[in-house]
Design a protein around this motif. Structure first.
Motif, PDB file in Angstrom:
ATOM      1  N   SER A   1      -2.584  10.463 -16.135  1.00 51.93           N
ATOM      2  CA  SER A   1      -3.616   9.138 -16.541  1.00 51.93           C
ATOM      3  C   SER A   1      -3.272   7.994 -16.483  1.00 51.93           C
ATOM      4  O   SER A   1      -3.978   6.962 -16.643  1.00 51.93           O
ATOM      5  N   ALA A   2      -2.128   7.656 -15.689  1.00 53.45           N
ATOM      6  CA  ALA A   2      -1.494   6.279 -15.452  1.00 53.45           C
ATOM      7  C   ALA A   2      -2.646   5.657 -14.508  1.00 53.45           C
ATOM      8  O   ALA A   2      -3.268   6.223 -13.522  1.00 53.45           O
ATOM      9  N   ARG A   3      -2.981   4.421 -14.915  1.00 52.72           N
ATOM     10  CA  ARG A   3      -3.638   3.357 -14.001  1.00 52.72           C
ATOM     11  C   ARG A   3      -2.893   2.596 -13.115  1.00 52.72           C
ATOM     12  O   ARG A   3      -2.398   1.606 -13.722  1.00 52.72           O
ATOM     13  N   ILE A   4      -2.953   2.835 -11.851  1.00 55.04           N
ATOM     14  CA  ILE A   4      -2.141   2.097 -10.834  1.00 55.04           C
ATOM     15  C   ILE A   4      -2.941   1.380 -10.129  1.00 55.04           C
ATOM     16  O   ILE A   4      -3.716   2.130  -9.187  1.00 55.04           O
ATOM     17  N   GLU A   5      -2.990  -0.039  -9.926  1.00 51.39           N
ATOM     18  CA  GLU A   5      -4.088  -0.805  -9.091  1.00 51.39           C
ATOM     19  C   GLU A   5      -3.426  -1.352  -7.805  1.00 51.39           C
ATOM     20  O   GLU A   5      -1.961  -1.404  -7.902  1.00 51.39           O
ATOM     21  N   TRP A   6      -4.008  -1.197  -6.813  1.00 50.91           N
ATOM     22  CA  TRP A   6      -3.351  -1.945  -5.577  1.00 50.91           C
ATOM     23  C   TRP A   6      -3.700  -3.222  -5.328  1.00 50.91           C
ATOM     24  O   TRP A   6      -4.826  -3.274  -4.815  1.00 50.91           O
ATOM     25  N   GLU A   7      -2.981  -4.260  -5.145  1.00 50.18           N
ATOM     26  CA  GLU A   7      -3.631  -5.572  -4.990  1.00 50.18           C
ATOM     27  C   GLU A   7      -2.254  -6.394  -5.436  1.00 50.18           C
ATOM     28  O   GLU A   7      -1.466  -6.158  -5.984  1.00 50.18           O
ATOM     29  N   ASP A   8      -2.459  -7.840  -5.163  1.00 54.90           N
ATOM     30  CA  ASP A   8      -1.516  -8.711  -5.155  1.00 54.90           C
ATOM     31  C   ASP A   8      -1.723  -9.098  -6.793  1.00 54.90           C
ATOM     32  O   ASP A   8      -2.997  -9.708  -7.132  1.00 54.90           O
ATOM     33  N   THR A   9      -0.586  -9.107  -7.667  1.00 53.49           N
ATOM     34  CA  THR A   9      -0.977  -9.333  -9.181  1.00 53.49           C
ATOM     35  C   THR A   9      -1.383 -10.459  -9.587  1.00 53.49           C
ATOM     36  O   THR A   9      -2.132 -11.183 -10.345  1.00 53.49           O
ATOM     37  N   ILE A  10      -0.925 -11.650  -8.669  1.00 52.87           N
ATOM     38  CA  ILE A  10      -0.979 -13.168  -9.035  1.00 52.87           C
ATOM     39  C   ILE A  10      -2.116 -13.582  -8.504  1.00 52.87           C
ATOM     40  O   ILE A  10      -3.063 -14.099  -9.201  1.00 52.87           O
ATOM     41  N   ARG A  11      -2.441 -13.261  -7.190  1.00 56.47           N
ATOM     42  CA  ARG A  11      -3.783 -13.742  -6.717  1.00 56.47           C
ATOM     43  C   ARG A  11      -5.138 -13.063  -7.080  1.00 56.47           C
ATOM     44  O   ARG A  11      -6.095 -13.525  -7.461  1.00 56.47           O
ATOM     45  N   GLU A  12      -5.003 -11.570  -7.368  1.00 57.76           N
ATOM     46  CA  GLU A  12      -5.911 -10.770  -7.670  1.00 57.76           C
ATOM     47  C   GLU A  12      -5.549  -9.701  -8.764  1.00 57.76           C
ATOM     48  O   GLU A  12      -5.315  -8.573  -8.542  1.00 57.76           O
ATOM     49  N   PRO A  13      -5.384 -10.224  -9.951  1.00 59.59           N
ATOM     50  CA  PRO A  13      -5.150  -9.105 -10.878  1.00 59.59           C
ATOM     51  C   PRO A  13      -6.364  -8.012 -11.316  1.00 59.59           C
ATOM     52  O   PRO A  13      -7.285  -8.721 -11.378  1.00 59.59           O
TER      53      PRO A  13
ATOM     54  N   GLY B   1       0.811  -1.342  -0.006  1.00 60.93           N
ATOM     55  CA  GLY B   1      -0.025  -0.013  -0.133  1.00 60.93           C
ATOM     56  C   GLY B   1       0.754   1.221  -0.080  1.00 60.93           C
ATOM     57  O   GLY B   1       0.637   2.155  -0.819  1.00 60.93           O
ATOM     58  N   ALA B   2       1.839   1.188   0.855  1.00 58.16           N
ATOM     59  CA  ALA B   2       3.022   2.550   0.873  1.00 58.16           C
ATOM     60  C   ALA B   2       3.396   2.612  -0.348  1.00 58.16           C
ATOM     61  O   ALA B   2       3.585   3.850  -0.991  1.00 58.16           O
ATOM     62  N   THR B   3       3.966   1.527  -0.995  1.00 59.48           N
ATOM     63  CA  THR B   3       4.592   1.737  -2.120  1.00 59.48           C
ATOM     64  C   THR B   3       3.745   2.096  -3.581  1.00 59.48           C
ATOM     65  O   THR B   3       4.152   3.050  -4.336  1.00 59.48           O
ATOM     66  N   TRP B   4       2.462   1.568  -3.234  1.00 58.32           N
ATOM     67  CA  TRP B   4       1.592   2.148  -3.982  1.00 58.32           C
ATOM     68  C   TRP B   4       1.051   3.561  -4.235  1.00 58.32           C
ATOM     69  O   TRP B   4       0.895   4.257  -5.262  1.00 58.32           O
ATOM     70  N   ALA B   5       1.151   3.991  -3.023  1.00 56.63           N
ATOM     71  CA  ALA B   5       0.652   5.651  -2.834  1.00 56.63           C
ATOM     72  C   ALA B   5       2.016   6.303  -3.530  1.00 56.63           C
ATOM     73  O   ALA B   5       1.550   7.302  -4.216  1.00 56.63           O
ATOM     74  N   LEU B   6       2.989   5.774  -3.166  1.00 58.14           N
ATOM     75  CA  LEU B   6       4.112   6.451  -3.613  1.00 58.14           C
ATOM     76  C   LEU B   6       4.290   6.417  -5.293  1.00 58.14           C
ATOM     77  O   LEU B   6       4.655   7.468  -5.889  1.00 58.14           O
ATOM     78  N   CYS B   7       4.011   5.427  -5.770  1.00 64.21           N
ATOM     79  CA  CYS B   7       3.771   5.163  -7.296  1.00 64.21           C
ATOM     80  C   CYS B   7       3.019   6.258  -7.664  1.00 64.21           C
ATOM     81  O   CYS B   7       2.924   6.954  -8.966  1.00 64.21           O
TER      82      CYS B   7
END
Length: 240
Positions: A48-60, A31-37
């Motif tokens: 306009s970048a779309r950045i999602e917060w979740e585990d890519t393998i378990r929940e793309p 979460g902290a890294t996502w906010a930084l991104c």
């Protein structure tokens, strides 16, 4: 970038486009890294970048009509040999990313690679991923996945990199380049570059100088064989 961290790789990749005609997409678990991104994108005016917060393998979460979104270019520096990456759900993955085999529970490298391959546009998408050397030679499930990917003629190149190049990982890494425009029946070879000896030594980290990067790129594009530096290996040689 399915493991985009603070987004620096995405931003660097966007600068290679040569115009503003691009869109950036990423997913990050922390979460902290996502906010930084998100902040990084804003600072670089990629609003306009779309950045999602979740585990890519378990929940793309980069989805379109309930299927994985497809991208022209997929780049990532995933966590090396991630333990507990989500093997428990791989067999029943609704996106069928693990049809070539299920990587071991304690080493998620091939899980990330297969996710990346699944999200590259059919017939033209390209993938660049930084992984530890074990990805090239570990056996069992990983060996079977590797063989399948090579037999599908998806692997275009392997670039060996110097040790201590990446923050927090002293081991030498390797860059794998996959190209979905390669036809299964086309020229069957993989181009290897050993760029592990040409770098500048830093106090905490080693650095690839501009001339080192230029040499890698030039050699890769020309597929020129240079003694003790690059080699084009046929499938038969790889088998051997």
């Amino acid at each position: 970038d399915p493991t985009c961290g603070s987004g620096s790789l995405l931003i660097k990749a966007s600068k290679q486009v040569g115009s503003n005609d691009f869109s950036l997409y990423g997913q990050e678990m922390n979460g902290a890294t996502w906010a930084l991104c998100k902040m990084n994108m804003f600072l670089h005016e990629v609003d306009s970048a779309r950045i999602e917060w979740e585990d890519t393998i378990r929940e793309p979460l980069l989805l379109e009509n309930d299927a994985l979104m497809k991208f022209d270019i997929v780049v990532a520096n995933p966590p090396f040999s991630l333990d507990k990456w989500g093997q428990e759900m791989a067999a029943t993955d609704r996106f069928e990313r693990f049809s070539r085999g299920i990587p071991p529970k304690s080493k998620g490298d091939w899980a990330f690679i297969m996710h990346m391959l699944a999200t590259a546009v059919e017939g033209k998408g390209r993938v660049g991923v930084v992984v530890p050397h074990g990805v090239l030679f570990r056996g069992d499930a990983e060996g079977r996945i590797r063989q399948a990917v090579i037999e599908e003629n998806l692997l275009a190149g392997v670039v060996g990199l110097p040790a201590n190049l990446f923050y927090g990982a002293g081991i030498p890494a390797v860059l794998l380049i996959f190209d979905k425009s390669r036809k299964p029946s086309g020229k069957n070879d993989v181009f290897f570059i050993d760029a592990s000896r040409e770098f500048e030594q830093g106090t905490n980290q080693n650095v690839l100088r501009p001339q080192d990067m230029d040499k890698i790129i030039e050699t890769f594009h020309s597929r020129k064989v240079i003694e003790k530096y690059s080699y084009s290996a046929t499938f038969d040689e790889i088998k051997e």
